[in-house]
Scaffold this motif. Structure first.
Motif, PDB file in Angstrom:
ATOM      1  N   ARG A 209      -1.158   0.838   2.369  1.00 33.66           N
ATOM      2  CA  ARG A 209      -1.060   2.100   3.109  1.00 33.66           C
ATOM      3  C   ARG A 209      -0.101   1.991   4.293  1.00 33.66           C
ATOM      4  O   ARG A 209       0.166   2.977   4.960  1.00 33.66           O
ATOM      5  N   ASP A 210       0.372   0.804   4.546  1.00 36.80           N
ATOM      6  CA  ASP A 210       1.255   0.566   5.685  1.00 36.80           C
ATOM      7  C   ASP A 210       2.673   0.357   5.170  1.00 36.80           C
ATOM      8  O   ASP A 210       3.004  -0.685   4.604  1.00 36.80           O
ATOM      9  N   ALA A 211       3.530   1.347   5.372  1.00 37.61           N
ATOM     10  CA  ALA A 211       4.895   1.292   4.851  1.00 37.61           C
ATOM     11  C   ALA A 211       5.748   0.225   5.540  1.00 37.61           C
ATOM     12  O   ALA A 211       6.816  -0.140   5.028  1.00 37.61           O
ATOM     13  N   SER A 212       5.275  -0.314   6.656  1.00 41.06           N
ATOM     14  CA  SER A 212       6.067  -1.317   7.375  1.00 41.06           C
ATOM     15  C   SER A 212       5.873  -2.723   6.820  1.00 41.06           C
ATOM     16  O   SER A 212       6.550  -3.658   7.261  1.00 41.06           O
TER      17      SER A 212
ATOM     18  N   GLY B 254      -1.094  -8.928   7.832  1.00 40.81           N
ATOM     19  CA  GLY B 254      -2.411  -8.842   7.210  1.00 40.81           C
ATOM     20  C   GLY B 254      -2.799  -7.430   6.854  1.00 40.81           C
ATOM     21  O   GLY B 254      -2.304  -6.478   7.450  1.00 40.81           O
ATOM     22  N   PRO B 255      -3.698  -7.306   5.829  1.00 42.56           N
ATOM     23  CA  PRO B 255      -4.352  -8.376   5.070  1.00 42.56           C
ATOM     24  C   PRO B 255      -3.551  -8.853   3.854  1.00 42.56           C
ATOM     25  O   PRO B 255      -4.092  -9.491   2.965  1.00 42.56           O
ATOM     26  N   TRP B 256      -2.270  -8.551   3.852  1.00 39.80           N
ATOM     27  CA  TRP B 256      -1.413  -8.936   2.728  1.00 39.80           C
ATOM     28  C   TRP B 256      -0.713 -10.270   2.963  1.00 39.80           C
ATOM     29  O   TRP B 256      -0.093 -10.799   2.050  1.00 39.80           O
ATOM     30  N   ARG B 257      -0.849 -10.789   4.154  1.00 43.00           N
ATOM     31  CA  ARG B 257      -0.212 -12.066   4.451  1.00 43.00           C
ATOM     32  C   ARG B 257      -1.119 -13.195   3.979  1.00 43.00           C
ATOM     33  O   ARG B 257      -2.334 -13.103   4.041  1.00 43.00           O
TER      34      ARG B 257
END
Length: 486
Positions: free
Chosen positions: A427-430, A458-461
């Motif tokens: 949901r975070d385009a950045s 995070g939480p993708w890191r």
């Protein structure tokens, strides 16, 4: 394969793989959520995963056993660096001790998994000796490792057909291979090679480790002296737990130092090697890689066994490239010839994430390639599926156990709120997409196009930091903004 009786079995959770991470996941599930039905589907006919598959001489852990072992059943053996057979026995004993072995379906290879949103379930196509069967589950937990069990990476060189000796790959070690009194060349410089070489040198006439480029090799005591000291004052489990935390903290500290001061770490590693080998040995050429420490995983040897074998004259290290095989050995690009009766191709693994299970969602293929990884354990836009993937800079089990515990938290959260589906959503385009692993190893580079990716925050890191993950997985919210429940 033909359908076996048309019977479909249903479980709340299906675990794929009966190695360390699969057994760990089963324990966490049955302990924390005893009301959930589950089964483990194992493609092979034995418990143990890696530790049952690999049978080459000297096979041993490449991490200390106090962190590689299960935290709920600490390793209590006297060796910190243990052999493959002891590890296999430990995993099997753990499965039996907790009744996990009774939940395993052996010779059940999961070929495909299909998600149906309307039914909120996965349907697994499973190959068995009796034919193809189907299993359904609400949640799928893939613990099948990261490499292809069917075969390792095996380059081919000119003239192999002329070679009069034997060529073997460590992943398919012949039980009857007799190397006593033979001249052996091991091609490779990674963890497998540095394990094989001193072990084979005990019986072979001579062993040569032939490497195109060197790896960092670090020696640790086979027996942890602090573990022995603590064992005299504390109960066995308490001593093992204390050593586990000591090793977690020490490994994290040394990794941090190596990343912040790579040249100092390099000098320290090579200095330790020089103390072991003869004064005139070319340590820089044979043990000084072109990359920084931890750009690839460090190779671990116990009690300097590789260096002691070199010093004794039983082992040689040659840094060169192969021009071709000959009838009696190998000819190198430098013109040197290496005589050999046996050539071992310790040339690496083939990455096959999640056991190579083919995923589809509502009839559309759902390849992991290019998808963001949520908390190092779930895939972007793929519901009710987690996978075990360990650390590259620490023991595999540390991260896999955190993942198993978080899966249980997630299932508890879904049950408490009456939700059937949990899906990671970006949901975070950045958030920028980056390679999953900050590693330059050949097996990672060869598979880069097939791997998922990590995010820039995070939480993708994927932080590769056990202490940070422990806090996030234990105390962090399960209903964060990236997780969609429905």
């Amino acid at each position: 394969m033909a359908e076996a009786g048309g019977i479909t079995e249903h479980f709340d959770v299906l675990i794929v793989g009966a190695g360390i991470s699969g057994v760990d996941g089963a324990y966490r599930l049955q302990s924390r959520l005893p009301g959930k039905s589950y089964a483990i589907l194992e493609a092979r006919e034995a418990i143990g995963g890696t530790w049952d598959l690999f049978r080459y001489p000297g096979i041993r852990s490449d991490s200390d056993m106090y962190t590689l072992g299960f935290p709920f059943r600490p390793w209590t053996g006297d060796l910190s660096i243990a052999g493959g057979e002891a590890i296999r026995d430990y995993v099997e004993d753990t499965a039996r001790a907790f009744g996990i072995d009774r939940r395993i379906r052996f010779r059940h290879r999961v070929a495909a998994a299909r998600w149906e949103t309307a039914a909120a379930r996965w349907t697994l196509e499973v190959e068995t000796l009796a034919g193809t069967r189907h299993f359904t589950c609400r949640f799928l937990y893939l613990c099948a490792g990261y490499y292809d069990y069917a075969g390792g990476y095996r380059p081919h060189w000119p003239g192999e057909e002329d070679f009069g000796g034997t060529i073997v790959h460590p992943q398919h070690w012949p039980e009857d291979l007799d190397f006593a009194g033979k001249r052996v060349v091991v091609i490779g410089s990674g963890a497998t090679a540095v394990t094989l070489v001193p072990a084979m040198a005990e019986q072979a006439a001579h062993v040569t480790m032939l490497q195109r480029s060197p790896s960092y090799v670090v020696s640790l005591p086979a027996r942890d002296p602090i573990a022995g000291w603590l064992g005299r004052f504390l109960p066995q489990r308490a001593a093992a737990a204390a050593v586990r935390w000591k090793n977690v903290a020490l490994a994290r500290y040394l990794y941090g130092v190596a990343r912040r001061r790579p040249q100092a770490a390099r000098r320290s590693i090579l200095k330790r090697i020089r103390k072991t080998l003869p004064a005139d040995y070319d340590v820089e050429r044979h043990f000084g890689p072109r990359y920084n420490p931890w750009d690839q995983r460090l190779c671990l040897v116990p009690d300097n066994d590789l260096f002691e074998a070199i010093k004794a004259g039983n082992v040689s290290v040659v840094t060169d490239e192969i021009a071709r095989f000959t009838s009696t050995g190998l000819k190198l690009k430098s013109g040197e010839e290496l005589p050999a009766d046996i050539v071992v191709t310790a040339t690496g693994l083939v990455v096959r994430l999640m056991g190579g299970v083919s995923l589809t969602m509502d009839g559309v293929p759902a390849s992991p390639a290019g998808r963001l990884v949520y908390k190092g354990m779930m895939l972007e836009d793929v519901p009710n599926l987690a996978f075990a993937f360990g650390y590259t800079n620490a023991s595999w089990t540390l991260k896999c156990d955190l993942t198993a515990r978080y899966v249980c938290r997630l299932l508890e959260h879904m049950d408490a709120r009456g939700k059937r589906i949990a899906t990671p959503r970006l949901r975070d385009a950045s958030v920028a997409r980056e390679p999953l692993l900050d590693f330059s190893s050949g097996y990672i580079a060869r598979a880069s196009d097939a791997l998922p990716v990590r995010g820039s925050k995070g939480p993708w890191r994927v932080p590769q930091n056990y202490l940070r993950d422990l806090a996030a997985f234990t105390l962090g919210r399960t209903d964060d903004e990236a997780m969609e429940f429905s």
